[in-house]
Design a protein around this motif. Structure first.
Motif, PDB file in Angstrom:
ATOM      1  N   GLY A 505      -3.910  -7.070   0.929  1.00  0.00           N
ATOM      2  CA  GLY A 505      -2.906  -6.549   0.025  1.00  0.00           C
ATOM      3  C   GLY A 505      -2.219  -5.294   0.513  1.00  0.00           C
ATOM      4  O   GLY A 505      -1.259  -4.831  -0.116  1.00  0.00           O
ATOM      5  N   ASP A 506      -2.677  -4.736   1.615  1.00  0.00           N
ATOM      6  CA  ASP A 506      -2.059  -3.521   2.156  1.00  0.00           C
ATOM      7  C   ASP A 506      -1.075  -3.890   3.263  1.00  0.00           C
ATOM      8  O   ASP A 506      -1.207  -4.926   3.929  1.00  0.00           O
ATOM      9  N   VAL A 507      -0.083  -3.027   3.488  1.00  0.00           N
ATOM     10  CA  VAL A 507       0.959  -3.254   4.489  1.00  0.00           C
ATOM     11  C   VAL A 507       1.222  -1.942   5.226  1.00  0.00           C
ATOM     12  O   VAL A 507       1.257  -0.877   4.592  1.00  0.00           O
ATOM     13  N   LEU A 508       1.398  -2.025   6.536  1.00  0.00           N
ATOM     14  CA  LEU A 508       1.786  -0.836   7.302  1.00  0.00           C
ATOM     15  C   LEU A 508       3.230  -0.496   6.953  1.00  0.00           C
ATOM     16  O   LEU A 508       4.141  -1.282   7.186  1.00  0.00           O
ATOM     17  N   GLN A 509       3.445   0.694   6.378  1.00  0.00           N
ATOM     18  CA  GLN A 509       4.748   1.041   5.814  1.00  0.00           C
ATOM     19  C   GLN A 509       5.614   1.863   6.754  1.00  0.00           C
ATOM     20  O   GLN A 509       6.813   1.639   6.858  1.00  0.00           O
ATOM     21  N   ASP A 510       5.027   2.841   7.449  1.00  0.00           N
ATOM     22  CA  ASP A 510       5.847   3.749   8.265  1.00  0.00           C
ATOM     23  C   ASP A 510       5.019   4.266   9.432  1.00  0.00           C
ATOM     24  O   ASP A 510       3.783   4.368   9.346  1.00  0.00           O
ATOM     25  N   VAL A 511       5.723   4.592  10.517  1.00  0.00           N
ATOM     26  CA  VAL A 511       5.088   5.103  11.738  1.00  0.00           C
ATOM     27  C   VAL A 511       5.947   6.240  12.261  1.00  0.00           C
ATOM     28  O   VAL A 511       7.186   6.174  12.228  1.00  0.00           O
ATOM     29  N   CYS A 512       5.309   7.302  12.751  1.00  0.00           N
ATOM     30  CA  CYS A 512       6.055   8.388  13.379  1.00  0.00           C
ATOM     31  C   CYS A 512       5.336   8.854  14.632  1.00  0.00           C
ATOM     32  O   CYS A 512       4.150   8.577  14.829  1.00  0.00           O
ATOM     33  N   LEU A 513       6.082   9.561  15.490  1.00  0.00           N
ATOM     34  CA  LEU A 513       5.523  10.130  16.716  1.00  0.00           C
ATOM     35  C   LEU A 513       4.999  11.522  16.440  1.00  0.00           C
ATOM     36  O   LEU A 513       5.530  12.252  15.592  1.00  0.00           O
ATOM     37  N   SER A 514       3.963  11.908  17.201  1.00  0.00           N
ATOM     38  CA  SER A 514       3.387  13.233  16.991  1.00  0.00           C
ATOM     39  C   SER A 514       2.808  13.753  18.296  1.00  0.00           C
ATOM     40  O   SER A 514       2.401  12.978  19.170  1.00  0.00           O
ATOM     41  N   ASP A 515       2.774  15.090  18.410  1.00  0.00           N
ATOM     42  CA  ASP A 515       2.131  15.717  19.567  1.00  0.00           C
ATOM     43  C   ASP A 515       0.739  16.226  19.229  1.00  0.00           C
ATOM     44  O   ASP A 515       0.127  16.959  20.001  1.00  0.00           O
ATOM     45  N   GLY A 516       0.238  15.870  18.035  1.00  0.00           N
ATOM     46  CA  GLY A 516      -1.119  16.243  17.659  1.00  0.00           C
ATOM     47  C   GLY A 516      -1.234  17.569  16.946  1.00  0.00           C
ATOM     48  O   GLY A 516      -2.316  17.926  16.476  1.00  0.00           O
ATOM     49  N   ALA A 517      -0.150  18.339  16.836  1.00  0.00           N
ATOM     50  CA  ALA A 517      -0.187  19.639  16.173  1.00  0.00           C
ATOM     51  C   ALA A 517       0.723  19.601  14.951  1.00  0.00           C
ATOM     52  O   ALA A 517       1.570  18.719  14.809  1.00  0.00           O
ATOM     53  N   GLY A 518       0.559  20.567  14.075  1.00  0.00           N
ATOM     54  CA  GLY A 518       1.440  20.668  12.926  1.00  0.00           C
ATOM     55  C   GLY A 518       0.935  19.892  11.727  1.00  0.00           C
ATOM     56  O   GLY A 518      -0.245  19.522  11.626  1.00  0.00           O
ATOM     57  N   ASP A 519       1.869  19.636  10.790  1.00  0.00           N
ATOM     58  CA  ASP A 519       1.528  18.978   9.524  1.00  0.00           C
ATOM     59  C   ASP A 519       2.223  17.632   9.419  1.00  0.00           C
ATOM     60  O   ASP A 519       3.234  17.371  10.084  1.00  0.00           O
ATOM     61  N   LEU A 520       1.674  16.772   8.552  1.00  0.00           N
ATOM     62  CA  LEU A 520       2.273  15.486   8.211  1.00  0.00           C
ATOM     63  C   LEU A 520       2.697  15.512   6.750  1.00  0.00           C
ATOM     64  O   LEU A 520       2.146  16.264   5.932  1.00  0.00           O
ATOM     65  N   LEU A 521       3.672  14.671   6.406  1.00  0.00           N
ATOM     66  CA  LEU A 521       4.183  14.608   5.037  1.00  0.00           C
ATOM     67  C   LEU A 521       4.254  13.149   4.608  1.00  0.00           C
ATOM     68  O   LEU A 521       4.895  12.330   5.270  1.00  0.00           O
TER      69      LEU A 521
END
Length: 673
Positions: A505-521
């Motif tokens: 019942g779950d679906v992968l909704q969104d993907v983003c690139l990251s350098d491993g630092a900082g925050d996610l929203l």
């Protein structure tokens, strides 16, 4: 009636001037070389003549790095040169010398200053014009020849917006601005054709020079001895001058005088004849001194020539000195540059303009690529233009911005990832429908795309080179998040790679690139937003299911995931066409797996649930795409800034049956870099 078989040249003209020709069943093609470099290589071999078998091609290439064409140009790579010098035949790629200059109005031009060897300028210009007429190169606005007595200059002016490096790559690919020179170092050795290596050519030339210098020395020695013999007779005559004069005066004729001179002074016939032929001016004191000096000089010269013939090392020294003299008198700098690290082959990427594009995908899997320039920026509140053709059974699913050379990762409802290049998506008209994505990736029956992300070639190259701290961060509809190292996706399979283990019942909704630092929203459909540290999500393997990212209320789901830019703003857009931007500073950092804070007013029945959200900068544009295929491009600055709990302003006028399906962010930098 005599024909010279060998010409005693002091330099190997076969190498310096080059040679080309075709005979019965064989051909020769020897490129020209630099005189100074050839002389240096010969001197190197002469200095090691006794150990010449140990001299290698690499040793000689230290002096002769490659051919030197009189027209200049560039030789790409050293492998072809090394093969030609080692075996006698090879293949060189020669490229014209060009420079890219900026013109007024943001346009560019390409100036050709040197051509490959044997390329005809007029034929080259005609070939470029033909490609323009045929439409194979469509970014050229003007072409002219500005060559003068100062040198070659072919000017190729480009249209506004054209990428000069891409046009140059196309010219190199389709015109003689880049050519191949086939090396076949075939020459006659003792009357028989032989394919010769560079070392063998130099060795044969030195052996030839040894023979020439030896024969020349013998000839000079014979001449010197003959002249010395005559001078010895003249010296005797001057020593007994009065007696010689009296003898000649008393003789009845010249023959009698010659015989008496030979008998009286023990002279040979040649010496006696020389005395009889000697003019009276020779009797002067100064002339007698000059004659003595000439004789002494000849004696020294004879001794020198005899010593030269007895010592092979001295002959080699003479050859070396003559080569040095040639270099000093006629040598000039190399004209052709060699680029050892440059490849001669063009990839598809070299011929494709790197420009910003939008990739559009429908629910039934139709996909297309459209230039960003196809959508003109408009003020908010308009109806937009047709962005993608749809029908009753299909609706627009998503749109995202990228560049034509980017890598596109598509993620499916089965948790699999597929990778293609953006230029592989067919370019289509703004109102076209596109093609089924199954033509590009091998989706399983019933499998559909639910998320996509673009990765620049620079990120892929750095990841491939050093692994690095670069990640794909994923978010599912039910609030799971996962961070996977990008290097886990460097290899590809036609059947895709497992990217995430999804719950039923779950679906992968969104993907983003990251350098491993900082925050996610994370942003949900019902208007919640959670900001948390990325470090709270540990890196996982591709088969992992992830961890809880946000606590959802019943009936809510995650709509968007993005990296936090502390200087940016969160732009949210609802299905009803309302949107606003809120400073990131209004979203406090909280712990993972919490509920987050409110990011839009509770009046969702009026404005619709959140359809898309992105962190943006004031210089960006956004493109909104509706389910019915309408699109509008709006500068971010046209969208009012508002607090978290407000509903925002209308961004697009929607029909009653339409809704916002997706949003793409067009970064300001990506349009101008």
């Amino acid at each position: 009636l005599k024909e010279p078989v060998v010409l005693p040249a002091k330099a190997p003209q076969l190498l310096i001037n080059g040679a080309s020709g075709i005979a019965v069943g064989m051909a020769t093609s020897i490129p020209p070389h630099n005189l100074s470099e050839v002389c240096d290589a010969l001197c190197y071999m002469i200095d090691r003549w006794e150990e010449r078998d140990e001299v290698t091609v690499e040793n000689l290439m230290g002096f002769i790095p490659g051919p030197d064409f009189p027209t200049g140009g560039l030789i790409l790579g050293q492998e072809g040169i090394r093969t030609a010098y080692a075996t006698g035949h090879g293949r060189l790629v020669v490229r014209a010398v060009t420079r890219i200059e900026e013109m007024k109005g943001g346009r560019w031009r390409i100036v050709v200053t040197e051509l490959p060897y044997l390329v005809n300028k007029a034929a080259l210009i005609e070939r470029i014009a033909e490609l323009v007429r045929e439409g194979r190169i469509d970014d050229i606005a003007d072409l002219r020849d500005e060559s003068d007595r100062h040198g070659l200059s072919i000017v190729i002016e480009l249209k506004r917006g054209a990428r000069p490096q891409t046009v140059l790559n196309q010219l190199l690919k389709f015109t003689p601005l880049q050519t191949t020179f086939g090396v076949q170092m075939l020459a006659l050795v003792d009357g028989q054709p032989r394919v010769l290596s560079l070392k063998r050519i130099l060795q044969l030339f030195i052996e030839h020079r040894i023979q020439v210098v030896t024969r020349r020395t013998r000839y000079d020695l014979e001449k010197a001895k003959a002249r010395a013999h005559i001078l010895e007779g003249l010296r005797i005559a001057l020593q007994f001058l009065d007696e010689v004069i009296a003898l000649i005066r008393q003789a009845p004729d010249a023959e009698t005088a010659k015989a008496q001179l030979m008998e009286r002074f023990g002279l040979t016939e040649v010496q006696a004849q020389a005395i009889l032929d000697m003019p009276l001016r020779r009797l002067a004191a100064l002339e007698r001194q000059r004659l003595e000096e000439e004789y002494q000089g000849l004696v020294a010269r004879i001794a020198e020539l005899e010593a030269l013939l007895l010592d092979p090392h001295k002959i080699l020294r003479v050859i070396r000195e003559e080569l040095q003299h040639l270099k000093e008198k006629y040598g000039d700098p190399r004209r052709t540059r060699i680029l050892p690290e440059v490849t001669a082959e063009f990839t598809v990427e070299d011929l494709i303009p790197d420009e910003p594009v939008l990739v559009l995908l429908s629910q039934r899997g139709y996909i297309k690529r459209v230039p960003v320039s196809a959508y003109r920026p408009q003020g908010r509140g308009g109806r937009g233009v047709t962005g993608m053709a749809t029908d009753e059974d299909d609706a627009v699913a998503s749109v995202f911005a990228c560049r034509t050379l980017d890598y596109l990762f598509f993620f499916t409802d089965q948790g699999r990832a597929y990778r293609i290049r953006a230029y592989e998506v067919p370019d289509a008209d703004r109102a076209a429908r596109g093609i089924p994505i199954v033509n590009l990736i091998n989706l399983a029956e019933g499998e559909r795309i639910t998320a996509a992300v673009a990765v620049s070639p620079a990120w892929m190259e750095r990841t491939e080179a050093d692994g690095g701290d670069r990640y794909l961060v994923m978010a599912t509809c039910l609030g799971k998040v996962k961070r996977v190292p990008l290097n886990e996706f460097l290899t590809t399979r036609s059947t895709g790679l497992m990217a995430i283990q999804l719950e039923e019942g779950d679906v992968l909704q969104d993907v983003c690139l990251s350098d491993g630092a900082g925050d996610l929203l994370l942003v949900t459909a019902r208007g919640q937003a959670l900001r948390f540290e990325e470090a709270e999500v540990r890196p996982m393997g591709r088969a992992a299911a992830g961890v809880r990212g946000i606590r959802l209320e019943e009936g809510d789901m995650v709509i968007a995931l993005d990296r936090v830019d502390p200087e940016g703003e969160l732009l949210v857009v609802t299905t009803g066409g309302f949107g606003k931007r809120t400073p990131i500073s209004q979203y406090p950092r909280k712990g993972r797996a919490t509920g987050g804070v409110r990011t839009i007013a509770d009046r969702l029945e009026e404005i619709g649930e959140i359809a898309a959200a992105r962190v943006v900068q004031p210089g960006d544009d956004i493109v909104l795409l509706t389910a019915n295929g309408m699109a509008i491009r709006i500068p971010v600055t046209e969208i009012p800034q508002a607090g978290r709990a407000t509903r925002g302003s209308r961004l697009i006028a929607l029909t009653e049956a339409d809704r916002i399906a997706s949003m793409a962010r067009i970064r300001a930098l990506k349009e101008t870099d």
